[in-house]
Design an enzyme around this catalytic site. Structure first.
Site, PDB file in Angstrom:
ATOM      1  CG  ASN A  20     -20.238   1.728  -6.945  1.00 20.43           C
ATOM      2  OD1 ASN A  20     -21.330   1.147  -7.046  1.00 20.43           O
ATOM      3  ND2 ASN A  20     -19.270   1.307  -6.131  1.00 20.43           N
ATOM      4  CE  LYS A  22     -19.834   2.650  -2.828  1.00 20.41           C
ATOM      5  NZ  LYS A  22     -18.887   2.761  -1.736  1.00 20.41           N
ATOM      6  CG  HIS A 107     -16.635  -1.939  -4.634  1.00 18.62           C
ATOM      7  ND1 HIS A 107     -16.758  -1.823  -3.267  1.00 18.62           N
ATOM      8  CD2 HIS A 107     -16.555  -0.676  -5.111  1.00 18.62           C
ATOM      9  CE1 HIS A 107     -16.755  -0.543  -2.939  1.00 18.62           C
ATOM     10  NE2 HIS A 107     -16.629   0.179  -4.043  1.00 18.62           N
ATOM     11  CD  GLU A 109     -18.803  -0.651  -0.531  1.00 19.59           C
ATOM     12  OE1 GLU A 109     -19.709  -0.811  -1.374  1.00 19.59           O
ATOM     13  OE2 GLU A 109     -18.350   0.474  -0.231  1.00 19.59           O
ATOM     14  CD  GLU A 179     -13.301   2.216  -5.692  1.00 20.09           C
ATOM     15  OE1 GLU A 179     -13.896   3.229  -6.055  1.00 20.09           O
ATOM     16  OE2 GLU A 179     -13.868   1.256  -5.162  1.00 20.09           O
ATOM     17  N   GLY A 185     -15.888   6.132   1.128  1.00 14.77           N
ATOM     18  CA  GLY A 185     -17.012   6.546   1.969  1.00 14.77           C
ATOM     19  C   GLY A 185     -16.586   7.183   3.281  1.00 14.77           C
ATOM     20  CB  SER A 225     -13.619  10.475  -0.249  1.00 15.11           C
ATOM     21  OG  SER A 225     -14.077   9.605   0.778  1.00 15.11           O
TER      22      SER A 225
HETATM   23  P1  PGA Z   1     -17.087   6.902  -2.306  1.00 17.27           P
HETATM   24  O1  PGA Z   1     -17.141   5.402  -2.898  1.00 17.27           O
HETATM   25  O2  PGA Z   1     -16.902   7.832  -3.484  1.00 17.27           O
HETATM   26  O3  PGA Z   1     -18.412   7.088  -1.624  1.00 17.27           O
HETATM   27  O4  PGA Z   1     -15.926   6.957  -1.380  1.00 17.27           O
HETATM   28  C1  PGA Z   1     -16.314   5.002  -3.955  1.00 17.27           C
HETATM   29  C2  PGA Z   1     -16.548   3.538  -4.278  1.00 17.27           C
HETATM   30  O5  PGA Z   1     -16.718   2.748  -3.346  1.00 17.27           O
HETATM   31  O6  PGA Z   1     -16.566   3.144  -5.463  1.00 17.27           O
END
Ligand code: PGA
Length: 279
Positions: A20, A22, A107, A109, A179, A185, A225
């Site tokens: 992903n 983003k 997601h 976000e 998640e 993140g 992460s």
């Molecule tokens: P990350 O993001 O691996 O940077 O924690 C995962 C995601 O949001 O899909």
């Protein structure tokens, strides 16, 4: 000899590792990544690999991965209508026409920054299936919700709402990404035990919404992460079927290490003796 497993049949579920990206990578940056990554990923058939660039880089990605069945392209979001007066939106029909295979939906976000609700995400999941796009449906709790003991309640609400009217066949073709919001993140990964507990819970909720056989076939990714160093331990868990990777997917070498770690851990998992469910 490995531990006897009574709760799943791993051969049913092919690991799926998704990048992903983003809001990262222009078309030239996408080409640079794939030029390197596709050399590394020449023999990755034991794992489904999915790359989710921003909309403007989908064409570049699709042009480079033609004829590579084990690497697919995903969008990161979409509208639920095929066309219309929706300024700034991209439709499922448009994605299908381009030969995009997957779409990430719901997601955290999108939920927290753009106000997406389970009802809206449900419309998108249904539209994705209608246009033969495979949804990667994201669910997960905030730290506040986890600390308040609401993990099960949150996952039940999100899954029940987002999967309304989805048939059992469509469910099998839906990937769930668990998640935990507090791990996205932040560098703070859920422990393998926390991931397994939540994944087993997701599978139990899907069993309740559908049936045990459907739930056993659904692939559940962990996200938050994920790095080359923790993928193996996560993937070794019986109900973890892959990962949705943000930060560590932006560099071809690190993403390939994650794919390899998942493939290796899955080989070990497959070697564990399997008993039929219910024994
Ligand atoms: P990350 O993001 O691996 O940077 O924690 C995962 C995601 O949001 O899909």
């Amino acid at each position: 000899m490995g531990a006897l497993r009574t709760d799943f049949h791993p051969t049913m579920r092919k690991p799926i590792i998704a990048a992903n990206w983003k809001m990262h990578k222009t078309p030239p940056e996408t080409e640079d990544f794939l030029r390197d990554f596709l050399v590394l990923a020449q023999s990755g058939e034991s794992v489904d690999i999915v790359i989710a660039p921003p909309f403007i880089s989908l064409s570049a990605a699709l042009a480079m991965i033609t004829n590579r069945d084990h690497v697919r392209v995903s969008a990161q979001n979409m509208h639920f209508e095929p066309s219309g007066a929706y300024t700034g939106e991209i439709s499922p029909l448009m994605l299908r026409t381009m030969h995009v295979s997957y779409v990430i939906l719901g997601h955290s976000e999108r939920r927290s920054i753009f106000g997406e609700t389970d009802a809206l995400i449900n419309k998108k999941v249904l539209a994705a299936h209608h246009y033969h796009l495979k949804p990667i449906l994201c669910v997960g709790e905030t730290l506040e919700e986890r600390d308040a003991g609401k993990l099960e309640e949150v996952l039940t609400t999100q899954l029940t709402g987002s999967l309304a009217s989805v048939t059992a066949d469509q469910m099998v073709g839906t990937v769930i990404a668990y998640e935990p919001v507090w791990a996205i993140g932040t560098g703070r990964t859920a422990t393998a035990a926390q991931a397994q507990e939540a994944h087993a819970l997701v599978r139990r909720i899907i069993t309740g919404l559908y049936d045990p056989e459907t739930a056993r076939r659904v692939r559940i990714q962990y996200g938050g992460s994920v790095k080359p160093g923790n993928m193996g331990e996560l993937m070794a868990q019986p109900d973890v079927d892959g990962a949705l990777v943000g930060g560590a997917s932006l560099e071809s070498g690190s993403f390939w290490e994650i794919v390899r770690a998942a493939a290796e851990a899955n080989t070990v998992k497959l070697s564990a003796p399997i008993l039929p469910a219910g024994n």
